[in-house]
Design a protein around this motif. Structure first.
Motif, PDB file in Angstrom:
ATOM      1  N   LEU B  15     -48.217 -34.176  22.625  1.00  0.00           N
ATOM      2  CA  LEU B  15     -49.420 -33.524  22.100  1.00  0.00           C
ATOM      3  C   LEU B  15     -49.583 -33.731  20.597  1.00  0.00           C
ATOM      4  CD1 LEU B  15     -49.325 -30.261  24.225  1.00  0.00           C
ATOM      5  CD2 LEU B  15     -50.656 -32.333  24.603  1.00  0.00           C
ATOM      6  N   ASP B  16     -48.808 -34.651  20.053  1.00  0.00           N
ATOM      7  CA  ASP B  16     -48.935 -34.971  18.629  1.00  0.00           C
ATOM      8  C   ASP B  16     -50.049 -36.012  18.480  1.00  0.00           C
ATOM      9  OD1 ASP B  16     -48.733 -35.622  16.042  1.00  0.00           O
ATOM     10  OD2 ASP B  16     -46.647 -36.333  16.111  1.00  0.00           O
ATOM     11  N   PHE B  17     -51.261 -35.499  18.155  1.00  0.00           N
ATOM     12  CA  PHE B  17     -52.427 -36.387  18.183  1.00  0.00           C
ATOM     13  C   PHE B  17     -52.375 -37.470  17.112  1.00  0.00           C
ATOM     14  CE2 PHE B  17     -53.862 -32.487  20.241  1.00  0.00           C
ATOM     15  CZ  PHE B  17     -54.314 -33.025  21.448  1.00  0.00           C
ATOM     16  N   SER B  18     -51.512 -37.266  16.076  1.00  0.00           N
ATOM     17  CA  SER B  18     -51.480 -38.263  15.004  1.00  0.00           C
ATOM     18  C   SER B  18     -50.934 -39.611  15.497  1.00  0.00           C
ATOM     19  CB  SER B  18     -50.622 -37.755  13.841  1.00  0.00           C
ATOM     20  OG  SER B  18     -49.268 -37.718  14.262  1.00  0.00           O
ATOM     21  N   THR B  19     -50.185 -39.585  16.620  1.00  0.00           N
ATOM     22  CA  THR B  19     -49.640 -40.855  17.111  1.00  0.00           C
ATOM     23  C   THR B  19     -50.562 -41.511  18.142  1.00  0.00           C
ATOM     24  OG1 THR B  19     -48.433 -39.769  18.890  1.00  0.00           O
ATOM     25  CG2 THR B  19     -47.276 -40.036  16.803  1.00  0.00           C
ATOM     26  N   PHE B  20     -51.641 -40.833  18.526  1.00  0.00           N
ATOM     27  CA  PHE B  20     -52.500 -41.382  19.590  1.00  0.00           C
ATOM     28  C   PHE B  20     -53.100 -42.749  19.252  1.00  0.00           C
ATOM     29  CE2 PHE B  20     -53.723 -37.808  22.734  1.00  0.00           C
ATOM     30  CZ  PHE B  20     -52.398 -37.436  22.829  1.00  0.00           C
ATOM     31  N   PRO B  21     -53.669 -42.919  18.031  1.00  0.00           N
ATOM     32  CA  PRO B  21     -54.252 -44.244  17.744  1.00  0.00           C
ATOM     33  C   PRO B  21     -53.217 -45.354  17.894  1.00  0.00           C
ATOM     34  CG  PRO B  21     -54.890 -42.659  16.070  1.00  0.00           C
ATOM     35  CD  PRO B  21     -53.858 -41.977  16.929  1.00  0.00           C
ATOM     36  N   ASN B  22     -51.985 -45.076  17.412  1.00  0.00           N
ATOM     37  CA  ASN B  22     -50.917 -46.069  17.524  1.00  0.00           C
ATOM     38  C   ASN B  22     -50.631 -46.431  18.981  1.00  0.00           C
ATOM     39  OD1 ASN B  22     -47.764 -46.501  17.829  1.00  0.00           O
ATOM     40  ND2 ASN B  22     -48.424 -47.287  15.835  1.00  0.00           N
ATOM     41  N   GLN B  23     -50.456 -45.394  19.818  1.00  0.00           N
ATOM     42  CA  GLN B  23     -50.147 -45.637  21.235  1.00  0.00           C
ATOM     43  C   GLN B  23     -51.268 -46.407  21.919  1.00  0.00           C
ATOM     44  OE1 GLN B  23     -48.485 -42.472  23.582  1.00  0.00           O
ATOM     45  NE2 GLN B  23     -48.424 -41.139  21.812  1.00  0.00           N
ATOM     46  N   ILE B  24     -52.508 -45.960  21.631  1.00  0.00           N
ATOM     47  CA  ILE B  24     -53.640 -46.580  22.314  1.00  0.00           C
ATOM     48  C   ILE B  24     -53.780 -48.037  21.881  1.00  0.00           C
ATOM     49  CG2 ILE B  24     -56.149 -46.521  22.551  1.00  0.00           C
ATOM     50  CD1 ILE B  24     -55.863 -43.407  22.256  1.00  0.00           C
ATOM     51  N   PHE B  25     -53.603 -48.281  20.584  1.00  0.00           N
ATOM     52  CA  PHE B  25     -53.719 -49.659  20.090  1.00  0.00           C
ATOM     53  C   PHE B  25     -52.713 -50.576  20.791  1.00  0.00           C
ATOM     54  CE2 PHE B  25     -52.050 -52.836  17.030  1.00  0.00           C
ATOM     55  CZ  PHE B  25     -53.155 -53.677  17.025  1.00  0.00           C
ATOM     56  N   TRP B  26     -51.440 -50.149  20.796  1.00  0.00           N
ATOM     57  CA  TRP B  26     -50.419 -51.040  21.371  1.00  0.00           C
ATOM     58  C   TRP B  26     -50.555 -51.150  22.877  1.00  0.00           C
ATOM     59  CZ3 TRP B  26     -48.575 -54.425  18.370  1.00  0.00           C
ATOM     60  CH2 TRP B  26     -48.357 -54.149  17.029  1.00  0.00           C
TER      61      TRP B  26
END
Lengths: 258, 172
Positions: B15-26
């Motif tokens: 639930l740490d939304f700050s890592t979402f862009p990273n996960q989605i990108f990769w």
């Protein structure tokens, strides 16, 4: 999991959620969208494993297959059979994407069972994107292929007329819940099993120190073995479930009459 | 969950939304890479292999059917040859039998002719013997009659009459 964390005391120092943390691979800097992280690493390991099994093992193109090639062929026939069974031959147009989904989920799930590894599919950001992609694609496809007739999937013509509006509301709600259940089912299964293994591992450490000769170690280790066996089953089944649900949704878009 | 701050994980890392862009990108990068590999290499290759295997197997099956047909043909030929040979053998046997029959008939005819000739000769000999026997009997009868007549009635002894009476008697 909340219970376990509340139970933490001076002797019980278990962090079952640490394994899901995302951190930069190089240095401790902040995680930007482009930063190579452990997500990147394990996704790339999964891609490498897919290439190893599906490309390198099949390079001989043997009529009598090698062991690796027959596994690759089995996966191919399995996914293809699933698409044909559920959506008919018309669904084979989407075989590449469904195969991509199945392979990536299967390999990230299985690799996540290695000790010290990271399970990409335990994150709802990942499974949410996968599910939303399927949801969006299937909805668009339904309207492109069938126009407004696609709305018939909400209007159950077999039901009595008075019930149809009520059923339609239920159908519409369940339709929009699909991506949520689709993604949380996968992420939840991955997270729960891994966390349980970690909790038992914490017990093992405590019992090893707290019992004579560390004999208390045996019970948690046996439990870990049992859960691990179950997890092996679960990771494969969840990859299968995600894929088969994708096929079912695709079938709705291709044949809204049923 | 999020209230727990001890240790490294702050609540659920999920639930740490700050890592979402990273996960989605990769994730998107990996999806594109895998999709490319799947559609360009994996599916055409394995599909091709399965198709080739299918055609090889059906080739072998049709070859096997051909061989079976050939085997059946060979058996039929063998049967035909056997039947012909048997027919020829029977024909030869019949011919031989007919030849033997002809020679046998010839031999039988010759033998019959010889037997007939011998029979005729024998009959001739018998007739001669019989004639001479009758002549002898007549002479004996004549002599005996003449003797008896001369002894019983010397007065009426007449050779001519005796001869005449004996001849008449023998004819009867």
């Amino acid at each position: 999991m909340a219970a376990e964390e509340h139970a933490e005391g001076a002797t019980l120092n278990i962090h079952p959620m640490d394994q899901f943390q995302i951190h930069s691979l190089f240095g401790d800097g902040p995680v930007h969208w482009y930063t190579p992280t452990n997500v990147t690493l394990w996704l790339f390991i999964a891609v490498a494993a897919i290439v190893l099994l599906m490309v390198i093992a099949t390079r001989g193109r043997n009529v009598v297959p090698s062991r690796g090639q027959s596994v690759a062929e089995m996966i191919y026939s399995f996914v293809r059979g699933m698409i044909v069974d559920i959506t008919g031959e018309g669904g084979l147009k989407y075989f590449p994407y469904i195969m991509t989904l199945f392979l990536l989920i299967l390999f990230t799930n299985v690799l996540g069972l290695l000790p010290y590894s990271f399970t990409v599919t335990s994150h709802i950001a990942v499974t949410g994107v996968l599910a939303m992609a399927v949801f969006t694609a299937v909805t668009l496809l339904g309207f492109i292929k069938n126009g407004t007739k696609f709305l018939k999937i909400f209007w159950i013509s077999e039901a009595p007329l008075v019930l149809r509006p009520i059923l339609a509301i239920i159908e519409i709600i369940s339709y929009f819940v699909r991506p949520v259940s689709h993604s949380i089912r996968l992420a939840g299964n991955m997270m729960a099993g891994h966390a349980v293994i970690k909790v038992f591992a914490g017990f093992a450490a405590v019992l090893a120190a707290g019992t004579p000769l560390g004999v208390g170690l045996v019970a948690p280790i046996v439990a870990i073995m049992a859960v691990y066996g179950l997890e092996l089953l679960v990771v494969v089944i969840q990859a299968y479930v995600f894929t088969i649900l994708t096929c079912v949704y695709l079938n709705d878009a291709l044949h809204p009459g049923h | 969950m999020a209230s727990e701050t001890s240790g490294e994980a702050v609540g659920m890392p999920q639930l740490d939304f700050s890592t979402f862009p990273n996960q989605i990108f990769w994730l998107v990068v990996s999806l594109v890479v895998v999709y490319f590999i799947v559609s360009k290499v994996i599916l055409p290759r394995i599909g091709g292999v399965l198709e080739e295997r299918h055609s090889v197997i059906s080739d072998y099956i049709s070859q096997a059917a051909d061989f079976k047909k050939q085997a059946e043909q060979a058996e039929a030929d063998y049967e035909a040859a056997l039947a012909q040979a048997r027919g020829e053998a029977q024909a030869i046997a019949a011919e031989t039998k007919a030849e033997i029959q002809v020679e046998l008939n010839k031999a039988v005819a010759k033998a019959d002719a010889e037997i007939a000739a011998k029979t005729a000769e024998s009959e001739k000999a018998i007739a001669v013997v019989r004639e001479s026997a009758v002549e002898n009997v007549r002479e004996v009868a004549l002599a005996t009659t003449a003797g008896i007549v001369a002894a019983l009635m010397p007065s009426v002894s007449d050779d001519a009459a005796v001869k005449k009476a004996v001849t008449a008697r023998m004819k009867g």
